[in-house]
Design a protein around this motif. Sequence first.
Motif, PDB file in Angstrom:
ATOM      1  N   ASN A 236       3.931 -22.491  16.356  1.00  0.00           N
ATOM      2  CA  ASN A 236       5.367 -22.788  16.440  1.00  0.00           C
ATOM      3  C   ASN A 236       6.190 -21.535  16.728  1.00  0.00           C
ATOM      4  OD1 ASN A 236       4.875 -25.536  15.835  1.00  0.00           O
ATOM      5  ND2 ASN A 236       4.965 -25.116  13.622  1.00  0.00           N
ATOM      6  N   GLY A 237       5.661 -20.701  17.584  1.00  0.00           N
ATOM      7  CA  GLY A 237       6.372 -19.492  17.981  1.00  0.00           C
ATOM      8  C   GLY A 237       6.332 -18.371  16.966  1.00  0.00           C
ATOM      9  N   LYS A 238       5.632 -18.575  15.856  1.00  0.00           N
ATOM     10  CA  LYS A 238       5.544 -17.550  14.827  1.00  0.00           C
ATOM     11  C   LYS A 238       4.156 -16.902  14.847  1.00  0.00           C
ATOM     12  CE  LYS A 238       8.908 -19.711  11.726  1.00  0.00           C
ATOM     13  NZ  LYS A 238       9.168 -20.228  10.348  1.00  0.00           N
ATOM     14  N   LEU A 239       4.127 -15.620  14.576  1.00  0.00           N
ATOM     15  CA  LEU A 239       2.884 -14.855  14.616  1.00  0.00           C
ATOM     16  C   LEU A 239       2.283 -14.733  13.213  1.00  0.00           C
ATOM     17  CD1 LEU A 239       0.947 -13.134  16.397  1.00  0.00           C
ATOM     18  CD2 LEU A 239       2.349 -11.137  15.768  1.00  0.00           C
ATOM     19  N   PHE A 240       0.968 -14.959  13.140  1.00  0.00           N
ATOM     20  CA  PHE A 240       0.239 -14.839  11.876  1.00  0.00           C
ATOM     21  C   PHE A 240      -0.977 -13.936  12.074  1.00  0.00           C
ATOM     22  CE2 PHE A 240       2.547 -18.775  11.588  1.00  0.00           C
ATOM     23  CZ  PHE A 240       2.928 -18.890  10.263  1.00  0.00           C
ATOM     24  N   ALA A 241      -1.388 -13.290  10.995  1.00  0.00           N
ATOM     25  CA  ALA A 241      -2.638 -12.525  10.991  1.00  0.00           C
ATOM     26  C   ALA A 241      -3.662 -13.323  10.194  1.00  0.00           C
ATOM     27  CB  ALA A 241      -2.433 -11.154  10.363  1.00  0.00           C
ATOM     28  N   GLU A 242      -4.805 -13.590  10.816  1.00  0.00           N
ATOM     29  CA  GLU A 242      -5.875 -14.261  10.088  1.00  0.00           C
ATOM     30  C   GLU A 242      -6.749 -13.206   9.424  1.00  0.00           C
ATOM     31  OE1 GLU A 242      -9.713 -17.250  10.676  1.00  0.00           O
ATOM     32  OE2 GLU A 242      -8.349 -16.863  12.361  1.00  0.00           O
ATOM     33  N   LEU A 243      -6.922 -13.355   8.111  1.00  0.00           N
ATOM     34  CA  LEU A 243      -7.737 -12.431   7.336  1.00  0.00           C
ATOM     35  C   LEU A 243      -9.057 -13.105   6.950  1.00  0.00           C
ATOM     36  CD1 LEU A 243      -4.910 -11.071   5.002  1.00  0.00           C
ATOM     37  CD2 LEU A 243      -5.582 -10.240   7.269  1.00  0.00           C
ATOM     38  N   SER A 244      -9.881 -12.404   6.228  1.00  0.00           N
ATOM     39  CA  SER A 244     -11.162 -12.953   5.788  1.00  0.00           C
ATOM     40  C   SER A 244     -10.951 -14.241   4.992  1.00  0.00           C
ATOM     41  CB  SER A 244     -11.903 -11.932   4.933  1.00  0.00           C
ATOM     42  OG  SER A 244     -12.156 -10.748   5.653  1.00  0.00           O
ATOM     43  N   SER A 245     -11.960 -15.127   5.065  1.00  0.00           N
ATOM     44  CA  SER A 245     -11.925 -16.419   4.352  1.00  0.00           C
ATOM     45  C   SER A 245     -10.766 -17.299   4.801  1.00  0.00           C
ATOM     46  CB  SER A 245     -11.872 -16.214   2.830  1.00  0.00           C
ATOM     47  OG  SER A 245     -13.033 -15.569   2.380  1.00  0.00           O
ATOM     48  N   SER A 246     -10.341 -17.126   6.071  1.00  0.00           N
ATOM     49  CA  SER A 246      -9.304 -17.966   6.676  1.00  0.00           C
ATOM     50  C   SER A 246      -7.994 -17.939   5.898  1.00  0.00           C
ATOM     51  CB  SER A 246      -9.801 -19.420   6.809  1.00  0.00           C
ATOM     52  OG  SER A 246     -10.926 -19.489   7.654  1.00  0.00           O
ATOM     53  N   ILE A 247      -7.609 -16.759   5.442  1.00  0.00           N
ATOM     54  CA  ILE A 247      -6.305 -16.562   4.801  1.00  0.00           C
ATOM     55  C   ILE A 247      -5.332 -16.071   5.869  1.00  0.00           C
ATOM     56  CG2 ILE A 247      -5.026 -15.194   3.109  1.00  0.00           C
ATOM     57  CD1 ILE A 247      -7.534 -15.109   1.418  1.00  0.00           C
ATOM     58  N   PHE A 248      -4.205 -16.767   6.000  1.00  0.00           N
ATOM     59  CA  PHE A 248      -3.215 -16.438   7.030  1.00  0.00           C
ATOM     60  C   PHE A 248      -1.958 -15.853   6.387  1.00  0.00           C
ATOM     61  CE2 PHE A 248      -5.925 -19.635   8.893  1.00  0.00           C
ATOM     62  CZ  PHE A 248      -6.097 -19.195  10.199  1.00  0.00           C
ATOM     63  N   THR A 249      -1.454 -14.791   6.971  1.00  0.00           N
ATOM     64  CA  THR A 249      -0.206 -14.194   6.496  1.00  0.00           C
ATOM     65  C   THR A 249       0.774 -14.105   7.668  1.00  0.00           C
ATOM     66  OG1 THR A 249      -0.971 -11.931   6.931  1.00  0.00           O
ATOM     67  CG2 THR A 249      -1.384 -12.831   4.742  1.00  0.00           C
ATOM     68  N   PRO A 250       2.049 -14.432   7.456  1.00  0.00           N
ATOM     69  CA  PRO A 250       3.036 -14.347   8.541  1.00  0.00           C
ATOM     70  C   PRO A 250       3.378 -12.895   8.871  1.00  0.00           C
ATOM     71  CG  PRO A 250       4.115 -14.903   6.483  1.00  0.00           C
ATOM     72  CD  PRO A 250       2.643 -14.920   6.195  1.00  0.00           C
ATOM     73  N   ILE A 251       3.700 -12.653  10.137  1.00  0.00           N
ATOM     74  CA  ILE A 251       4.136 -11.330  10.585  1.00  0.00           C
ATOM     75  C   ILE A 251       5.608 -11.442  10.973  1.00  0.00           C
ATOM     76  CG2 ILE A 251       3.676  -9.396  12.118  1.00  0.00           C
ATOM     77  CD1 ILE A 251       1.291 -10.142  10.412  1.00  0.00           C
ATOM     78  N   SER A 252       6.469 -10.744  10.264  1.00  0.00           N
ATOM     79  CA  SER A 252       7.903 -10.840  10.557  1.00  0.00           C
ATOM     80  C   SER A 252       8.257  -9.955  11.743  1.00  0.00           C
ATOM     81  CB  SER A 252       8.718 -10.425   9.332  1.00  0.00           C
ATOM     82  OG  SER A 252       8.553  -9.045   9.073  1.00  0.00           O
ATOM     83  N   ASN A 253       9.377 -10.265  12.386  1.00  0.00           N
ATOM     84  CA  ASN A 253       9.815  -9.485  13.549  1.00  0.00           C
ATOM     85  C   ASN A 253      10.076  -8.022  13.191  1.00  0.00           C
ATOM     86  OD1 ASN A 253       9.715 -11.666  15.322  1.00  0.00           O
ATOM     87  ND2 ASN A 253      11.783 -12.349  14.775  1.00  0.00           N
ATOM     88  N   THR A 254      10.476  -7.794  11.953  1.00  0.00           N
ATOM     89  CA  THR A 254      10.770  -6.421  11.513  1.00  0.00           C
ATOM     90  C   THR A 254       9.541  -5.523  11.613  1.00  0.00           C
ATOM     91  OG1 THR A 254      12.414  -7.266   9.969  1.00  0.00           O
ATOM     92  CG2 THR A 254      11.624  -5.021   9.603  1.00  0.00           C
ATOM     93  N   TYR A 255       8.381  -6.081  11.311  1.00  0.00           N
ATOM     94  CA  TYR A 255       7.157  -5.274  11.265  1.00  0.00           C
ATOM     95  C   TYR A 255       6.210  -5.561  12.423  1.00  0.00           C
ATOM     96  CZ  TYR A 255       8.672  -4.679   6.395  1.00  0.00           C
ATOM     97  OH  TYR A 255       9.395  -4.398   5.271  1.00  0.00           O
ATOM     98  N   LYS A 256       6.565  -6.545  13.290  1.00  0.00           N
ATOM     99  CA  LYS A 256       5.602  -7.042  14.285  1.00  0.00           C
ATOM    100  C   LYS A 256       5.046  -5.946  15.191  1.00  0.00           C
ATOM    101  CE  LYS A 256       7.083  -9.799  17.528  1.00  0.00           C
ATOM    102  NZ  LYS A 256       7.534 -11.049  18.209  1.00  0.00           N
ATOM    103  N   ASN A 257       5.882  -5.154  15.810  1.00  0.00           N
ATOM    104  CA  ASN A 257       5.411  -4.139  16.759  1.00  0.00           C
ATOM    105  C   ASN A 257       4.515  -3.105  16.082  1.00  0.00           C
ATOM    106  OD1 ASN A 257       6.787  -5.370  18.876  1.00  0.00           O
ATOM    107  ND2 ASN A 257       8.626  -4.108  18.598  1.00  0.00           N
ATOM    108  N   LYS A 258       4.951  -2.648  14.926  1.00  0.00           N
ATOM    109  CA  LYS A 258       4.173  -1.645  14.201  1.00  0.00           C
ATOM    110  C   LYS A 258       2.831  -2.210  13.752  1.00  0.00           C
ATOM    111  CE  LYS A 258       4.317   1.300  10.087  1.00  0.00           C
ATOM    112  NZ  LYS A 258       5.115   1.719   8.909  1.00  0.00           N
TER     113      LYS A 258
END
Length: 270
Positions: A236-258
């Motif tokens: 839905n246009g939002k970026l997530f990082a998939e971690l071990s064991s299929s844990i997903f965390t959202p990536i906010s625009n503030t930190y996305k580039n870094k």
Amino acid sequence: MSLFKHPYPFDPTFKHHAIIALGLFIWIFCFLYLTEPLDVNEFGDREKLIYLPGYGLVGGVMYLFFLPLQYLLYKRNQDRWFILQEVLFILLFVGISIFIVRGFYLYVVMLGESNPYSFNYQLTSITLPAIATILPIVLIGRFAFGKYKEKKLEESKIEIKGEGTYDGLRLLLNDLICVQSSDNYIEVFYYSGKEVKKALIRNKLSVIAEDFPELLRVHRSYIINPYHFQQWKTENGKLFAELSSSIFTPISNTYKNKVKSFLNSTTNNQ
């Protein structure tokens, strides 16, 4: 908890077990040379140097021979070792070694000679008393290396502290997956063996970020361990990082580039 299911100090490192095998070889040779069982007193100096190291070699090689089985049991128990596994390993090692030693005595030491000791006499009067003297070096070596590993692991753990009287959490950095802010608490997702667990601790996410710069801030409510990053996911246009064991965390625009720059460079260097 049954006694046999109680954890036992154990170090799977091959190098340390190779040291135990070498110590076993030297100790068997010294024991036989000094106590002179098996008609060793009838050997000349040359025969002692030929046959006695052979017994030591049998002991050392047999110990190394069982290491793959030991490693299999260790992995089958999710990198854990119990008294039951330790007892089974020692019994198997001693039991098989008795027959290998018997074969070495008959087909190497007594080859071409008449009237060898009977199996029962050799077992009860020579082999078992020798084992009772020699085996402690294996037991002590395995226990000492196991305790040393436990000590080093404990020293390498990080501690996520709680405020006031609230308990914290001690764990290895690589077992920590991510930390999520939850009102006045933080939720810590981590591995305990192969199982993912969650601990609720009274603390602030900003404090954890400051205490552990190895972790990466990806959102005002999330900090992740880059070690567990698997891949990116967009929903839905939002970026997530998939971690071990299929844990997903959202990536906010503030930190996305870094975050993307850091994780992509880390992944490419692995």
